[in-house]
Design an enzyme around this catalytic site. Structure first.
Site, PDB file in Angstrom:
ATOM      1  N   GLY A  13      91.477  38.089   8.477  1.00 46.39           N
ATOM      2  CA  GLY A  13      92.610  39.098   9.354  1.00 46.39           C
ATOM      3  C   GLY A  13      93.273  39.038   8.102  1.00 46.39           C
ATOM      4  CB  ALA A  14      94.215  39.675   4.682  1.00 49.20           C
ATOM      5  CB  SER A  70      98.512  28.028  17.276  1.00 52.85           C
ATOM      6  OG  SER A  70      99.322  28.052  17.386  1.00 52.85           O
ATOM      7  CE1 TYR A  82      95.736  32.001  19.612  1.00 56.18           C
ATOM      8  CE2 TYR A  82      97.404  30.984  19.911  1.00 56.18           C
ATOM      9  CZ  TYR A  82      97.186  31.454  19.319  1.00 56.18           C
ATOM     10  OH  TYR A  82      97.384  32.078  17.912  1.00 56.18           O
TER      11      TYR A  82
HETATM   12  P1  NAP Z   1      98.085  39.806  13.330  1.00 55.40           P
HETATM   13  O1  NAP Z   1      99.497  40.424  13.373  1.00 55.40           O
HETATM   14  O2  NAP Z   1      97.718  40.405  15.068  1.00 55.40           O
HETATM   15  O3  NAP Z   1      96.990  40.276  12.865  1.00 55.40           O
HETATM   16  C1  NAP Z   1      95.794  39.861  12.780  1.00 55.40           C
HETATM   17  C2  NAP Z   1      94.575  39.900  11.273  1.00 55.40           C
HETATM   18  O4  NAP Z   1      93.504  39.836  12.251  1.00 55.40           O
HETATM   19  C3  NAP Z   1      94.917  41.696  11.926  1.00 55.40           C
HETATM   20  O5  NAP Z   1      94.516  41.786  10.114  1.00 55.40           O
HETATM   21  C4  NAP Z   1      93.361  41.834  12.326  1.00 55.40           C
HETATM   22  O6  NAP Z   1      92.696  43.237  11.834  1.00 55.40           O
HETATM   23  C5  NAP Z   1      92.469  40.809  12.051  1.00 55.40           C
HETATM   24  N1  NAP Z   1      91.484  40.280  12.640  1.00 55.40           N
HETATM   25  C6  NAP Z   1      91.625  40.374  14.187  1.00 55.40           C
HETATM   26  N2  NAP Z   1      90.244  40.001  14.710  1.00 55.40           N
HETATM   27  C7  NAP Z   1      89.384  40.160  13.817  1.00 55.40           C
HETATM   28  C8  NAP Z   1      88.156  39.730  13.831  1.00 55.40           C
HETATM   29  N3  NAP Z   1      87.678  40.000  14.845  1.00 55.40           N
HETATM   30  N4  NAP Z   1      87.808  39.968  12.739  1.00 55.40           N
HETATM   31  C9  NAP Z   1      88.631  40.512  11.027  1.00 55.40           C
HETATM   32  N5  NAP Z   1      89.920  40.136  11.132  1.00 55.40           N
HETATM   33  C10 NAP Z   1      90.375  40.116  13.070  1.00 55.40           C
HETATM   34  O7  NAP Z   1      97.535  38.000  13.526  1.00 55.40           O
HETATM   35  P2  NAP Z   1      98.858  36.874  13.115  1.00 55.40           P
HETATM   36  O8  NAP Z   1     100.068  37.051  13.500  1.00 55.40           O
HETATM   37  O9  NAP Z   1      99.827  37.312  10.845  1.00 55.40           O
HETATM   38  O10 NAP Z   1      98.782  36.262  13.041  1.00 55.40           O
HETATM   39  C11 NAP Z   1      97.200  35.307  11.794  1.00 55.40           C
HETATM   40  C12 NAP Z   1      96.682  34.407  12.253  1.00 55.40           C
HETATM   41  O11 NAP Z   1      97.999  33.166  12.878  1.00 55.40           O
HETATM   42  C13 NAP Z   1      95.727  33.838  13.742  1.00 55.40           C
HETATM   43  O12 NAP Z   1      95.429  33.231  13.918  1.00 55.40           O
HETATM   44  C14 NAP Z   1      97.044  33.320  14.985  1.00 55.40           C
HETATM   45  O13 NAP Z   1      96.513  33.185  15.962  1.00 55.40           O
HETATM   46  C15 NAP Z   1      97.733  32.160  14.026  1.00 55.40           C
HETATM   47  N6  NAP Z   1      99.041  32.390  14.210  1.00 55.40           N
HETATM   48  C16 NAP Z   1     100.385  32.831  15.055  1.00 55.40           C
HETATM   49  C17 NAP Z   1     101.478  32.820  15.142  1.00 55.40           C
HETATM   50  C18 NAP Z   1     102.305  34.214  14.987  1.00 55.40           C
HETATM   51  O14 NAP Z   1     103.679  33.029  15.580  1.00 55.40           O
HETATM   52  N7  NAP Z   1     102.159  34.914  14.720  1.00 55.40           N
HETATM   53  C19 NAP Z   1     102.000  31.565  15.592  1.00 55.40           C
HETATM   54  C20 NAP Z   1     100.529  30.494  15.249  1.00 55.40           C
HETATM   55  C21 NAP Z   1      99.536  30.963  15.249  1.00 55.40           C
HETATM   56  P3  NAP Z   1      91.863  44.674  12.110  1.00 55.40           P
HETATM   57  O15 NAP Z   1      92.706  44.739  13.748  1.00 55.40           O
HETATM   58  O16 NAP Z   1      91.951  45.547  11.277  1.00 55.40           O
HETATM   59  O17 NAP Z   1      90.637  43.412  12.882  1.00 55.40           O
END
Ligand code: NAP
Length: 248
Positions: free
Chosen positions: A13-14, A143, A156
């Site tokens: 997810g990078a 999370s 989630y």
């Molecule tokens: P984001 O901006 O939506 O980015 C998610 C990344 O994961 C994207 O690069 C996406 O790229 C990739 N991805 C999604 N589904 C995938 C799959 N099935 N296989 C491979 N890659 C996948 O999310 P974020 O906010 O950075 O969150 C990253 C992590 O932190 C997540 O696990 C999220 O639950 C956790 N988190 C986030 C927050 C927050 O406030 N942002 C809080 C708590 C936890 P593609 O669409 O190209 O695949």
């Protein structure tokens, strides 16, 4: 500092958000980073942006972590290319929010398959090289919602709570091989995921945070690097909330 010089790191997810910040932080420390996301263009662009700053440190791999077979194939490719793997960051995650009355079976499966099974699939792909590394590291991005739950996020919350149980089991199983496994539980971090929320919702969230702010992706990256460092040798099976004090 180069404390990760030539370490071989996989970040799922990078393509953007937290995962991109983590991949970039490792590259800045001299690591070689496999940048994974589903979308070929997004992981390609992410790797290119990293390589522009830190030449030839990042390699993109397009794969859906929810697809067990595809993950094993890409895993083999990475292990061959990098001649091993030292650090795995399971960060890929999605939301499909909705109150239970409206949440479909498809919403449930999609979130569980990416957020929880995706981590299992990646650990399966890299377990052997991590055991051979002689100090392998796994960091799972959970999370705070996995700790405290949230109305409208039952799928989630269950996936992120499951990831915590998975983290502790992997930590126990791989401890004898000097592999540590920890979880990060971010609170609200500014990314596309939180930008998608309405301004009113964002304000509501901030009111609930003692430090009265959202976190940023670099702060999560710093913690991921610490947990992956030699200094964190004696730290395993833990969940570290980084949430402005939300869950204390
Ligand atoms: P984001 O901006 O939506 O980015 C998610 C990344 O994961 C994207 O690069 C996406 O790229 C990739 N991805 C999604 N589904 C995938 C799959 N099935 N296989 C491979 N890659 C996948 O999310 P974020 O906010 O950075 O969150 C990253 C992590 O932190 C997540 O696990 C999220 O639950 C956790 N988190 C986030 C927050 C927050 O406030 N942002 C809080 C708590 C936890 P593609 O669409 O190209 O695949």
């Amino acid at each position: 500092m180069d404390q990760f010089k030539d370490k071989r790191v996989v970040v799922t997810g990078a393509g953007r958000g937290i995962g991109l910040a983590v991949a970039e932080a490792f590259a800045a420390e001299g690591a070689r980073v496999a940048v994974l996301s589903r979308n070929e263009q997004s992981c390609g662009q992410a790797a290119a942006a990293i390589n522009k700053k830190y030449s030839n440190t990042a390699t993109p791999f397009a794969v859906d972590v929810a697809d067990y077979d595809a993950m094993q194939v890409v895993g083999k490719e990475i292990v061959t290319d990098f001649e091993g793997v030292d650090i795995l960051i399971n960060n890929a995650g999605i939301t499909r929010d909705g109150l239970l009355l409206r949440m479909t079976g498809e919403d449930w499966d999609a979130v569980m398959n990416t957020n929880l099974k995706g981590a299992f699939n990646a650990v399966k792909a890299f377990q052997r090289p991590l055991m051979k590394s002689g100090g392998g590291r796994i960091v799972n991005v959970s999370s705070v919602i996995g700790l405290i739950g949230n109305a409208g996020q039952a799928n989630y919350a269950a996936s992120k709570a499951g990831l915590i149980g998975f983290t502790k089991s992997v930590a126990r199983e791989l401890a004898s091989r000097k592999v540590t496994c920890n979880a990060i539980a971010p609170g609200f971090i500014r990314t596309d995921m939180t930008d998608a929320l309405s301004e009113d919702m964002q304000e509501e969230i901030i009111k609930r945070v003692p430090l009265k702010d959202m976190g940023n992706t670099e702060e999560i990256a710093s913690l991921a690097l610490y947990l992956s460092s030699p200094e964190a040798r004696y730290l395993t099976g833990q969940v570290i909330a980084i949430d402005g004090g939300m869950t204390m």
